[in-house]
Design an enzyme around this catalytic site. Structure first.
Site: not given
Ligand code: ZN
Length: 175
Positions: A93-94, A46, A136, A51
């Site tokens: 989480c990215l 996601g 998200e 981001q």
């Protein structure tokens, strides 16, 4: 610019609520395309628009990471309209590369959003999809999973991140 740079925890854009998408323009379509590519390249399940530094209420999710074409969900102006139960599982989480924590989330979540055709739809997620939907929509509200941790866990994690960041280790994990 197909693959966009993912901003990391510490950047203020991640901790501000995003603005609603006003209309589905070519710019929005381009952004969605780039976000999908960026999510798959990471790889991740996601990605929220803030981001990639765009403070708009828009996210993409694919818990199959490109394996199942039906699994891709584009969420424009999503809102969680229902949730039930709870689950505790590891979450990453990215924007916080290299770290995971156990985070409590609802077992089921219902999200209402608009798709790229401008049509309203609802998506019901269970288990991992419920987690992704909540993760998200949290992003779009300016929240990261660290904000869902207890005080001690949260300060330990932020301490470790600050240290790694100061040592320049983050760029190695996610160039
Ligand atoms: Zn995230």
């Amino acid at each position: 610019m197909p693959i966009r740079r993912i901003v990391k925890y510490g950047d203020p854009v991640l901790e501000k609520a995003t603005a609603r998408v006003g209309g589905i323009t070519d710019e929005i379509r381009e952004l969605v395309k780039d976000m999908i590519e960026t999510m798959y390249a990471a790889p991740g399940v996601g990605l929220a628009a803030n981001q990639v530094g765009v403070p708009l209420r828009l996210a993409v999710i694919d818990i199959s990471v490109g394996e199942d074409p039906d699994a891709l969900i584009v969420l424009i102006n999503p809102e969680v309209i229902g949730s039930s139960g709870k689950q505790i599982d590891e979450e990453g989480c990215l924007s916080i590369p290299g770290y995971t924590e156990f985070v409590q989330r609802p077992e089921k979540a219902i999200v209402r959003a608009v798709n790229l055709d401008g049509k309203e739809f609802t998506v019901e997620g269970e288990g991992f999809l419920a987690r992704a939907l909540c993760h998200e929509t949290d992003h779009l509200d300016g929240k990261l999973y660290v904000h869902r941790l207890s005080g001690i866990k949260r300060s330990l994690l932020t301490k470790r991140i600050r240290k790694a960041s100061a040592a320049g280790e983050w760029e190695e994990v996610y160039p």
